[in-house]
Write a protein that holds these residues in place. Structure first.
Motif, PDB file in Angstrom:
ATOM      1  N   GLU A   2       0.823  -1.220   0.000  1.00  0.00           N
ATOM      2  CA  GLU A   2       0.000   0.000   0.000  1.00  0.00           C
ATOM      3  C   GLU A   2       0.853   1.264   0.000  1.00  0.00           C
ATOM      4  N   ALA A   3       2.090   1.145   0.514  1.00  0.00           N
ATOM      5  CA  ALA A   3       3.002   2.292   0.511  1.00  0.00           C
ATOM      6  C   ALA A   3       3.935   2.271  -0.704  1.00  0.00           C
ATOM      7  N   ASP A   4       3.698   1.320  -1.630  1.00  0.00           N
ATOM      8  CA  ASP A   4       4.504   1.184  -2.848  1.00  0.00           C
ATOM      9  C   ASP A   4       5.980   0.890  -2.570  1.00  0.00           C
ATOM     10  N   LEU A   5       6.267   0.321  -1.417  1.00  0.00           N
ATOM     11  CA  LEU A   5       7.650   0.017  -1.079  1.00  0.00           C
ATOM     12  C   LEU A   5       8.187  -1.162  -1.880  1.00  0.00           C
ATOM     13  N   ASP A  53       5.678 -13.605  -8.021  1.00  0.00           N
ATOM     14  CA  ASP A  53       4.897 -13.600  -6.775  1.00  0.00           C
ATOM     15  C   ASP A  53       4.491 -12.195  -6.360  1.00  0.00           C
ATOM     16  N   ILE A  54       5.400 -11.247  -6.509  1.00  0.00           N
ATOM     17  CA  ILE A  54       5.103  -9.866  -6.129  1.00  0.00           C
ATOM     18  C   ILE A  54       4.034  -9.275  -7.045  1.00  0.00           C
ATOM     19  N   VAL A  55       4.140  -9.553  -8.347  1.00  0.00           N
ATOM     20  CA  VAL A  55       3.143  -9.043  -9.301  1.00  0.00           C
ATOM     21  C   VAL A  55       1.755  -9.603  -8.988  1.00  0.00           C
ATOM     22  N   VAL A  56       1.689 -10.911  -8.766  1.00  0.00           N
ATOM     23  CA  VAL A  56       0.404 -11.550  -8.463  1.00  0.00           C
ATOM     24  C   VAL A  56      -0.174 -11.005  -7.162  1.00  0.00           C
ATOM     25  N   THR A  57       0.658 -10.899  -6.138  1.00  0.00           N
ATOM     26  CA  THR A  57       0.208 -10.402  -4.836  1.00  0.00           C
ATOM     27  C   THR A  57      -0.291  -8.971  -4.940  1.00  0.00           C
ATOM     28  N   THR A  58       0.440  -8.141  -5.673  1.00  0.00           N
ATOM     29  CA  THR A  58       0.048  -6.734  -5.825  1.00  0.00           C
ATOM     30  C   THR A  58      -1.306  -6.617  -6.512  1.00  0.00           C
ATOM     31  N   LYS A  59      -1.532  -7.411  -7.541  1.00  0.00           N
ATOM     32  CA  LYS A  59      -2.822  -7.390  -8.231  1.00  0.00           C
ATOM     33  C   LYS A  59      -3.942  -7.855  -7.308  1.00  0.00           C
ATOM     34  N   ASP A  60      -3.665  -8.883  -6.503  1.00  0.00           N
ATOM     35  CA  ASP A  60      -4.677  -9.380  -5.571  1.00  0.00           C
ATOM     36  C   ASP A  60      -5.055  -8.316  -4.543  1.00  0.00           C
ATOM     37  N   VAL A  61      -4.049  -7.605  -4.032  1.00  0.00           N
ATOM     38  CA  VAL A  61      -4.304  -6.568  -3.031  1.00  0.00           C
ATOM     39  C   VAL A  61      -5.129  -5.443  -3.636  1.00  0.00           C
ATOM     40  N   GLU A  62      -4.849  -5.107  -4.896  1.00  0.00           N
ATOM     41  CA  GLU A  62      -5.604  -4.039  -5.563  1.00  0.00           C
ATOM     42  C   GLU A  62      -7.069  -4.419  -5.738  1.00  0.00           C
ATOM     43  N   LYS A  63      -7.345  -5.722  -5.866  1.00  0.00           N
ATOM     44  CA  LYS A  63      -8.730  -6.181  -6.041  1.00  0.00           C
ATOM     45  C   LYS A  63      -9.512  -6.158  -4.739  1.00  0.00           C
ATOM     46  N   LEU A  64      -8.783  -6.227  -3.611  1.00  0.00           N
ATOM     47  CA  LEU A  64      -9.457  -6.248  -2.322  1.00  0.00           C
ATOM     48  C   LEU A  64     -10.129  -4.914  -2.054  1.00  0.00           C
ATOM     49  N   SER A  65     -11.100  -4.951  -1.184  1.00  0.00           N
ATOM     50  CA  SER A  65     -11.818  -3.728  -0.815  1.00  0.00           C
ATOM     51  C   SER A  65     -10.857  -2.725  -0.203  1.00  0.00           C
ATOM     52  N   SER A  66     -11.168  -1.460  -0.383  1.00  0.00           N
ATOM     53  CA  SER A  66     -10.350  -0.411   0.220  1.00  0.00           C
ATOM     54  C   SER A  66     -10.576  -0.340   1.725  1.00  0.00           C
ATOM     55  N   GLU A  67     -11.641  -1.013   2.200  1.00  0.00           N
ATOM     56  CA  GLU A  67     -11.892  -1.045   3.630  1.00  0.00           C
ATOM     57  C   GLU A  67     -10.817  -1.879   4.309  1.00  0.00           C
ATOM     58  N   PRO A  68     -10.437  -1.509   5.544  1.00  0.00           N
ATOM     59  CA  PRO A  68      -9.402  -2.284   6.237  1.00  0.00           C
ATOM     60  C   PRO A  68      -9.884  -3.694   6.540  1.00  0.00           C
ATOM     61  N   THR A  69      -9.022  -4.658   6.394  1.00  0.00           N
ATOM     62  CA  THR A  69      -9.363  -6.035   6.744  1.00  0.00           C
ATOM     63  C   THR A  69      -8.524  -6.436   7.936  1.00  0.00           C
ATOM     64  N   PHE A  70      -9.186  -6.943   8.942  1.00  0.00           N
ATOM     65  CA  PHE A  70      -8.487  -7.278  10.171  1.00  0.00           C
ATOM     66  C   PHE A  70      -8.472  -8.775  10.416  1.00  0.00           C
ATOM     67  N   GLY A  71      -8.850  -9.553   9.410  1.00  0.00           N
ATOM     68  CA  GLY A  71      -8.916 -10.985   9.615  1.00  0.00           C
ATOM     69  C   GLY A  71      -8.025 -11.744   8.666  1.00  0.00           C
ATOM     70  N   TRP A  72      -8.346 -13.020   8.524  1.00  0.00           N
ATOM     71  CA  TRP A  72      -7.540 -13.915   7.707  1.00  0.00           C
ATOM     72  C   TRP A  72      -8.362 -14.398   6.519  1.00  0.00           C
ATOM     73  N   GLU A  73      -9.262 -13.515   6.006  1.00  0.00           N
ATOM     74  CA  GLU A  73     -10.202 -13.945   4.984  1.00  0.00           C
ATOM     75  C   GLU A  73      -9.614 -13.981   3.581  1.00  0.00           C
ATOM     76  N   THR A  74      -8.485 -13.359   3.365  1.00  0.00           N
ATOM     77  CA  THR A  74      -7.936 -13.290   2.026  1.00  0.00           C
ATOM     78  C   THR A  74      -7.243 -14.592   1.623  1.00  0.00           C
ATOM     79  N   ARG A  75      -7.343 -14.921   0.331  1.00  0.00           N
ATOM     80  CA  ARG A  75      -6.653 -16.091  -0.217  1.00  0.00           C
ATOM     81  C   ARG A  75      -5.271 -15.709  -0.746  1.00  0.00           C
ATOM     82  N   THR A  76      -4.928 -14.431  -0.612  1.00  0.00           N
ATOM     83  CA  THR A  76      -3.677 -13.928  -1.163  1.00  0.00           C
ATOM     84  C   THR A  76      -2.476 -14.443  -0.384  1.00  0.00           C
TER      85      THR A  76
END
Length: 202
Positions: free
Chosen positions: A32-35, A49-72
């Protein structure tokens, strides 16, 4: 967290720490900080792996997620960026803790609180089985067509609850399988309670 929530039990404080200090949390903050764009490497696999992960994060809701619901799956190197930054600031600031907190905390906002914390599905399933006196067998992990395949099996009151999930990485597959078994156990427990209440009423 100990100072901010003085009335919390040691168990809940541990859950807060585990949910706040883990690779997935740090890796997502780095993206999220483009580091991640500043990592120098010569690994095609890591780049993928970084490209795939970055795309997955972009697809996630902009709302904060505090759980383990992501498949990323979050490559460890992404979480290492945050830890490396913190370590560098520790040294550069002359080991000034307050300076480290001021520098790193904005990357981790919003922070997990007692109201938003969720237990990791693997641990939650283990604790649920222990409390209910169920038998959780050792998860079976294998490879299938390049994907990690995890099977989680629980013996509960003469019934077998078994789920198999696939993912790019075994850690994610195991987590997903545990979540599904846990959901099945809880749903069945709720149905049993409803049936018991019904028969007591009639």
């Amino acid at each position: 967290m100990y100072n901010k929530y003085p009335g919390l039990s040691p168990g809940l404080l541990t859950d807060l720490r585990s949910a706040s200090v883990n690779n997935d949390c740090y890796a997502r903050s780095a993206i999220e900080a483009d580091l991640h764009k500043h990592i120098l490497h010569a690994s095609l696999e890591l780049h993928r792996d970084i490209v795939v992960t970055t795309k997955d994060v972009e697809k996630l809701s902009s709302e904060p997620t505090f759980g383990w619901e992501t498949r990323t799956y979050f490559p460890k190197v992404l979480g290492d960026i945050i830890e490396s930054l913190a370590g560098t600031i520790v040294v550069d600031s002359g080991f000034n803790k307050e300076t480290v907190f001021r520098s790193i905390m904005p990357l981790l906002e919003p922070l997990i609180t007692p109201d938003t914390v969720q237990i990791h599905p693997i641990r939650e399933l283990q604790e649920y089985c222990r409390k209910q006196h169920f038998i959780m067998e050792k998860p079976l992990v294998s490879k299938n067509n390049g994907l990690a395949c995890a099977t989680v099996r629980v013996l509960a009151n003469g019934n077998v609850y078994e789920k198999t999930c696939q993912a790019d990485h075994k850690k994610t597959a195991k987590m997903l399988a545990c979540k599904e078994v846990l959901t099945s156990l809880k749903n069945n427990n709720s149905r049993n309670k409803l049936m018991t209440s019904y028969f007591l009423l009639i």
